[in-house]
Design an enzyme around this catalytic site. Structure first.
Site, PDB file in Angstrom:
ATOM      1  CG  ASP A 415      36.813   9.843  59.227  1.00 23.88           C
ATOM      2  OD1 ASP A 415      36.137  10.398  60.098  1.00 23.88           O
ATOM      3  OD2 ASP A 415      37.501   8.825  59.435  1.00 23.88           O
ATOM      4  CD  GLU A 468      36.375  13.675  62.169  1.00 20.42           C
ATOM      5  OE1 GLU A 468      35.868  13.340  63.246  1.00 20.42           O
ATOM      6  OE2 GLU A 468      37.000  12.885  61.443  1.00 20.42           O
TER       7      GLU A 468
END
Length: 742
Positions: A415, A468
């Site tokens: 993330d 990401e």
């Protein structure tokens, strides 16, 4: 031999005893345990609240000594005249306890362990630091160890010692800054924390174990001693096939799930499902819809439910919200037996400021940067890991390996990578510190990702890592040795934003934004991409996917079906957040549940069936997969028909034996006799039409089309097609050898 009180005090001073009794002594082994002074054998114990203490011989039960109080703070001592293993018999106000002396054991961690911890290359921290049930010198118990190099004193506290920090102070191993203690007769299931004094002697809030392998469910905050018994896996076939095949040519279609809000049990306090219930309901559901992977929003223990797991504090611990670590392993095992891979969202970018967590763990900025210009995210009110510190890098890499190796997880989606790569991320001028070259790139983060992915490739060669990363940082999916970051895939955030923006336009205006659907192919092979329609697109006032679509209810669903068809026909692996497969009409709420009642309506059930059929087609047809990563597997059949808002994508298998033509009509106007050039003559069969009645469509279109020798789009042959409104149609041509020659 008779022992005088002065004998019992040998090797101590009053100040040392006072510090020990008050929980301020940093070297308890210097006083406690058994000590030999010439001919004198003295045993000392720190047992605040005990009424009497005896030393008994472990083998025979013979009383060796009755200890006397040498300090009113609960310090007992006595001469034993024996060097045999011994136990304490402790008389408490309400019970009598027999146990070994924690301070009779030698050092626990080996020099190699300590060296690797200090170097940041100990990648089995989950089995080294923390709380490990084990046998030491023939005695069962739990070894506790924690990295806290700047603390003056560290103790283990828990139910077993009434959370009293005086009772079990630990030994410092200074070469690594690690404190350790073996507490006999404890076992898995015990709750515990660490109590620390900072370098100035100030008492810190009790801290959860950074390397705990089990944790209490929020809002409770204690760590739990996890079992060390190996889980009995039944996924040998899956693991073997994973080792033999990396699956780059395979379909990857990911069902992204927030476990707490997938299904809630309303008549049981709106509780979420546990791991066993999820294995019984989520796995067959994803399997039935043809998804190849389940990706879970972070399940590492996290305190605040509203963070959806993206502010974790237990990077080695499955959240207690859904059960035990063994239950989580059971879920993964069941996924693998059902042929489904497991991907976890993993957050090395930041951590919350909760005082019982990692923040100023030993009274200093240990895991985080001291300077808030490097160490604090204002956007999320979180702290940033100091990736320039070896021990912190090692801690994070060991966390990643814990999930991949010990829980058989198939991949990690990392993330907020962009927030780690740029020192000025979400910061104004003067609010960030340049790197050593004066630039904005975070060189430590670059090195960390390269190291992380290299280690994963070495130890878990068939596990996937996904970034990401929302910017144009070059080489995210290039190998580290080629100057890249080493990820296997990157979320294509640009494709998602461009295409969703296009689809939200009224079809009347789409011709003015035609490039929104084609622009992604200009860079489609610059990285290895996953096309994500993730949770981020259905929160914070953005509405649901179907709510973004223009028109009345029928048109909204038709637009969404056409969009899904375009997505599954477009190069790139696929990801869809839960609820999208049934065209959920409400924005996602982490406190709620997917609107499963919508499946009572045929049009919403039709969207679900479409997703299943798209996944089935994607898995079945090599032509829909080869171009995901290889540009020779893709060509535009129609890219420039802005006036009609029509797109044509030609997908080809690696051996050229199979072609799929994907045609999207993004207006509500049917196109009759629409001509598209194709590379092979003969019959092309319609294998999927998003406007089919079974999906809730108008059922326009055709079941097959035959080529005509009329040039179009640079091809000698062309197909006359009937294009349904707001729909995507897939046509397949199996080439014969004669067709290939033609």
């Amino acid at each position: 031999m008779r022992y005088e009180r002065t004998d019992l005090m040998i090797g101590t001073v009053r100040e040392g005893l006072q510090a020990l009794a008050e929980g301020r002594h940093g070297d308890p082994f210097a006083i406690l345990g058994r000590h030999q002074y010439g001919d004198l054998t003295i045993v000392r114990a720190l047992l605040p609240g005990a009424l009497a203490v005896s030393v008994i011989e472990a083998d025979t039960g013979r009383v060796l000594a009755e200890l006397e109080t040498i300090h009113e703070g609960g310090i007992f001592a006595g001469g034993t005249g024996s060097t045999s293993p011994y136990l304490f018999r402790i008389e408490w106000p309400d019970a009598v306890q027999e146990t070994e002396d924690p301070y009779s054991f030698g050092t626990l961690l080996g020099d190699l362990d300590l060296h690797l911890i200090a170097q940041g290359t100990h990648y089995d921290l989950g089995r080294t630091l923390g709380a490990i049930p084990m046998e030491t010198e023939g005695v069962e118990g739990v070894r506790f160890s924690v990295w806290a190099p700047n603390a003056r004193r560290v103790s283990v506290v828990g139910d077993f010692n009434s959370w009293d920090g005086r009772r079990h102070p630990m030994r410092l191993r200074p070469q690594a800054g690690v404190w350790e203690l073996f507490i006999p007769r404890l076992t898995h299931g015990e709750r515990y924390k660490f109590e620390l004094l900072d370098a100035d002697g100030n008492l810190l809030p009790q801290k959860a174990d950074p390397v705990a392998r089990a944790s209490e469910a929020a809002p409770s905050t204690a760590s739990i001693v996890a079992s060390s018994r190996p889980f009995r896996w039944n996924d040998e076939s899956w693991m073997r096939s994973r080792r033999e095949n990396r699956g780059e040519e395979d379909a990857i279609s990911v069902y992204e799930v927030h476990l707490g809000s997938w299904v809630r049990i309303s008549d049981e306090g709106n509780r979420p499902l546990d791991w066993v219930e999820l294995s019984q309901r989520l796995i067959p559901y994803a399997q039935n819809l043809g998804f190849t992977h389940i990706e879970m929003l972070p399940i590492m223990e996290y305190p605040f439910g509203g963070s959806w797991g993206y502010q974790p504090l237990g990077l080695f611990s499955p959240t207690g919200r859904h059960g035990t670590p063994e239950d989580f392993a059971y879920f993964v095992d069941r996924c693998h037996q059902a042929g489904i891979g497991v991907i976890l969202d993993w957050v090395p970018a930041h951590f919350p400021t909760d005082v019982w967590g990692l923040a100023r763990f030993d009274g200093t900025a240990l895991y985080e940067h001291a300077d808030p210009r490097e160490g604090f995210h204002r956007d999320w009110n979180t702290l940033i890991y100091n990736l320039g510190r070896n021990e912190v890098k090692g801690f994070l890499i060991a966390s990643a390996l814990e999930w991949l190796e010990h829980f058989h997880v198939d991949g990690l989606r990392v993330d907020a990578v962009a927030s780690m790569l740029y020192r000025d991320y979400s910061r104004n001028e003067g609010e960030w510190i340049p790197n050593r070259h004066g630039g904005r790139e975070n060189l430590e983060a670059v090195e960390f990702f390269r190291h992380l992915n290299s280690i994963i490739r070495e130890r878990c060669p068939h596990a996937l890592t996904v970034a990401e990363e929302s910017t144009a940082w070059p080489g995210v999916t290039k190998k580290p040795e080629d100057g890249g970051l080493g990820f296997d895939f990157k979320w294509n955030m640009g494709w998602m934003h461009d295409t969703l923006h296009y689809m939200s336009d009224d079809p009347v205006y789409r011709k003015h934004h035609h490039g929104g659907m084609t622009f992604g192919m200009l860079y489609a092979y610059s990285e290895r991409f996953i096309l994500p329609l993730s949770h981020d697109e259905v929160v914070h006032g953005k509405g649901s996917l179907v709510a973004k679509m223009p028109g009345d209810h029928w048109q909204k669903l038709a637009n969404l079906r056409a969009y899904y068809g375009f997505m599954w026909g477009h190069p790139g692996k696929k990801l869809l957040f839960m609820g999208g497969e049934i065209a959920q009409d409400a924005e996602w709420s982490h406190d709620g549940s997917v609107r499963w009642d919508l499946l009572d309506r045929p049009d919403h059930a039709g969207v679900q069936r479409l997703i299943r059929d798209l996944n089935t087609l994607y898995a079945r047809e090599p032509a829909l997969r080869h171009g995901d990563l290889h540009p020779e597997g893709f060509a535009w059949a129609v890219a420039d028909d802005a006036e009609n808002s029509v797109y044509g994508l030609l997908r080809t298998s690696a051996d050229g034996s199979s072609s799929i033509l994907v045609i999207s009509n993004m207006t509500p106007v049917p196109r009759h006799g629409y001509r598209i050039g194709v590379p092979a003559e003969g019959r092309w069969d319609v294998v999927l039409n998003t406007d089919a009645e079974i999906y809730g469509g108008s059922n326009l279109g055709q079941t097959e089309a035959w080529t005509e020798r009329r040039p179009a789009h640079g091809m000698e042959h062309s197909l006359p097609l009937q294009l349904p409104p707001l729909a995507t149609v897939f046509l397949k041509k199996q080439r014969s050898s004669r067709d290939g020659a033609a």
